[in-house]
Design a protein around this motif. Sequence first.
Motif, short mmCIF file in Angstrom:
data_model
loop_
_atom_site.label_atom_id
_atom_site.label_comp_id
_atom_site.label_asym_id
_atom_site.label_seq_id
_atom_site.Cartn_x
_atom_site.Cartn_y
_atom_site.Cartn_z
N THR A 37 0.85 -1.19 0.00
CA THR A 37 0.00 0.00 0.00
C THR A 37 0.89 1.24 0.00
OG1 THR A 37 -0.09 0.11 2.42
CG2 THR A 37 -1.74 -1.27 1.31
N ARG A 38 0.26 2.40 -0.21
CA ARG A 38 1.04 3.64 -0.23
C ARG A 38 1.72 3.89 1.11
NH1 ARG A 38 0.36 6.79 -4.64
NH2 ARG A 38 -1.38 6.33 -6.03
N GLU A 39 1.01 3.58 2.20
CA GLU A 39 1.59 3.78 3.53
C GLU A 39 2.75 2.82 3.75
OE1 GLU A 39 -1.55 3.37 2.87
OE2 GLU A 39 -2.40 5.37 3.30
N GLN A 40 2.60 1.57 3.31
CA GLN A 40 3.68 0.59 3.46
C GLN A 40 4.88 0.96 2.59
OE1 GLN A 40 1.53 -2.98 2.43
NE2 GLN A 40 1.18 -3.54 4.58
N ALA A 69 5.88 3.87 1.84
CA ALA A 69 6.60 4.98 2.47
C ALA A 69 7.56 4.48 3.55
CB ALA A 69 5.61 5.98 3.06
N ASN A 70 7.29 3.32 4.14
CA ASN A 70 8.13 2.76 5.21
C ASN A 70 9.05 1.64 4.73
OD1 ASN A 70 6.78 4.41 7.11
ND2 ASN A 70 5.13 2.91 7.29
N GLU A 76 12.89 1.65 5.45
CA GLU A 76 13.38 1.75 6.83
C GLU A 76 14.03 0.43 7.25
OE1 GLU A 76 10.23 2.92 9.35
OE2 GLU A 76 9.89 4.85 8.35
N TRP A 86 12.22 -3.07 8.54
CA TRP A 86 10.77 -3.05 8.27
C TRP A 86 10.42 -4.19 7.33
CZ3 TRP A 86 7.43 -2.91 4.20
CH2 TRP A 86 6.09 -2.63 4.50
N SER A 107 6.81 -6.23 5.61
CA SER A 107 5.36 -6.21 5.46
C SER A 107 4.74 -7.36 6.24
CB SER A 107 5.00 -6.32 3.98
OG SER A 107 3.61 -6.54 3.82
N ASP A 116 7.52 2.84 -5.05
CA ASP A 116 6.16 3.17 -5.50
C ASP A 116 5.36 1.89 -5.70
OD1 ASP A 116 6.54 6.05 -5.73
OD2 ASP A 116 7.87 5.54 -7.41
N SER A 117 4.05 2.02 -5.57
CA SER A 117 3.12 0.90 -5.79
C SER A 117 2.29 1.19 -7.03
CB SER A 117 2.21 0.71 -4.58
OG SER A 117 2.96 0.34 -3.44
#
Length: 457
Positions: free
Chosen positions: A394-397, A399-400, A403, A406, A408, A438-439
Amino acid sequence: MRRRLVVVFLVPLVAILLSLGGATAWSATRSIQQAFYTEQLGDLGYFVTSARQALRSGSATVIDAEVTRFHEVYGIDVVVFDLSGGTWAAGGGSDVVPDDDAERVGLALSGRRAEAPEPVFPWGAAESSLVEPVFDDGDVIGAVMLSADVEAPRTRILQQILVLTLVSIAAIGLGVLLVFQLARWVLSPVRRLDEAMIAIERGEMDTRVAEDTGPPELRRMTRVFNGMADEIERVMTRQQEFALNASHELRNPLNALLLRVEHLSTGLGDDWKDDVEETREEGRRMARILETLLGLARGGRADTTMSAVDLSTLAARRADAWREVASQRRIRMHSPGAGAVMSITDRTIVESALDAVIDNAVKFSPADSVVEVDAHRVGGRCVLTVRDRGPGLTREQAANAAERFWRSDDSGDVPGSGLGLAIATDLLESVGGELHVDSPEDGGLLVSLVLPDGAEG
């Protein structure tokens, strides 16, 4: 923190100074008004005595001359009324009495004495009037009204207010200066801690702060900080020693492996020529990676070798290098390899970063899918892209995703530590590049390695 401390000290200080200045100004105003009123009462008492004698004698000649002369000299109007309320003598003023003054004249003729005026602001009135009854053996025989312009006391009051305003402004300015100096003195230990942390961030691991300065609360913080810095320095030293030892230990087996490849290649036919050359190239690339690792271990950073690199060729070569690994998972590697895309960068670092991204793409791609590795130019920058058809994020995932550690929630049993994209990001930053995740709308993941542009050749 400094701003909060300044506000905490400054707001009460300004409030106190303004309160004191306002109280002093009001006191000065009342004092000047009181002096003016006292002076009026003295003048009024004099004319009451003269009016009593004139009203007794029934002749207004003497009192008329006095009030006229008084008006000429001081600009103050004096009006004498008889018992009926009519004007008996007037000194330069109009015979018409305003309604407010007429009411007070009526009260005075009834025997009521003048009352002290209420305090007013200097701009609140243009004229001050006092009315006093005239008694003769306890009987009221007339009244005297004295009207004076308040311009003179108003000017004095405004001068006093101006002086007090200037003094208040100077006091507030001095207070602000003192508060800033006080805040600077109070926060100086914190500032030293901040400077030490910045120095450690720059790599100056031996930076420490003196523990015998500042208030007791900050001394404890300083001791904790120095202890933390000591521990970080020990950890960094151990990491550097480990990397240095590992690099030295790996160099000899790698050289031996390359020699063994050279020896074996002499007994192979021409059909193995391409495979041998690819093995040699991989060995040389591993040697360059070891040299980079040695540079990091010795100086805390890699000694990058900047040169013109064709990213399109680099992408094709790394796709070929991963083709065998990908084929074991029934994944095809594809690199269009269009025109040359030149960038001034460090080949080894870019290859290592691209390998980390390709490894991530192959790891999460389903069987019978394609991983595309391409290079192109966007604006003034060069971009290496790795596109897979995995489960995506996802867009939120996304973005991380870069890191450290990190992973999923959908990664399941796929092996990994969550460091691949983070390592690629750090490598790119060392040569002025960036990594974007990007997704795409049609699924999968698109990872872009953005690098500085270079001249085409």
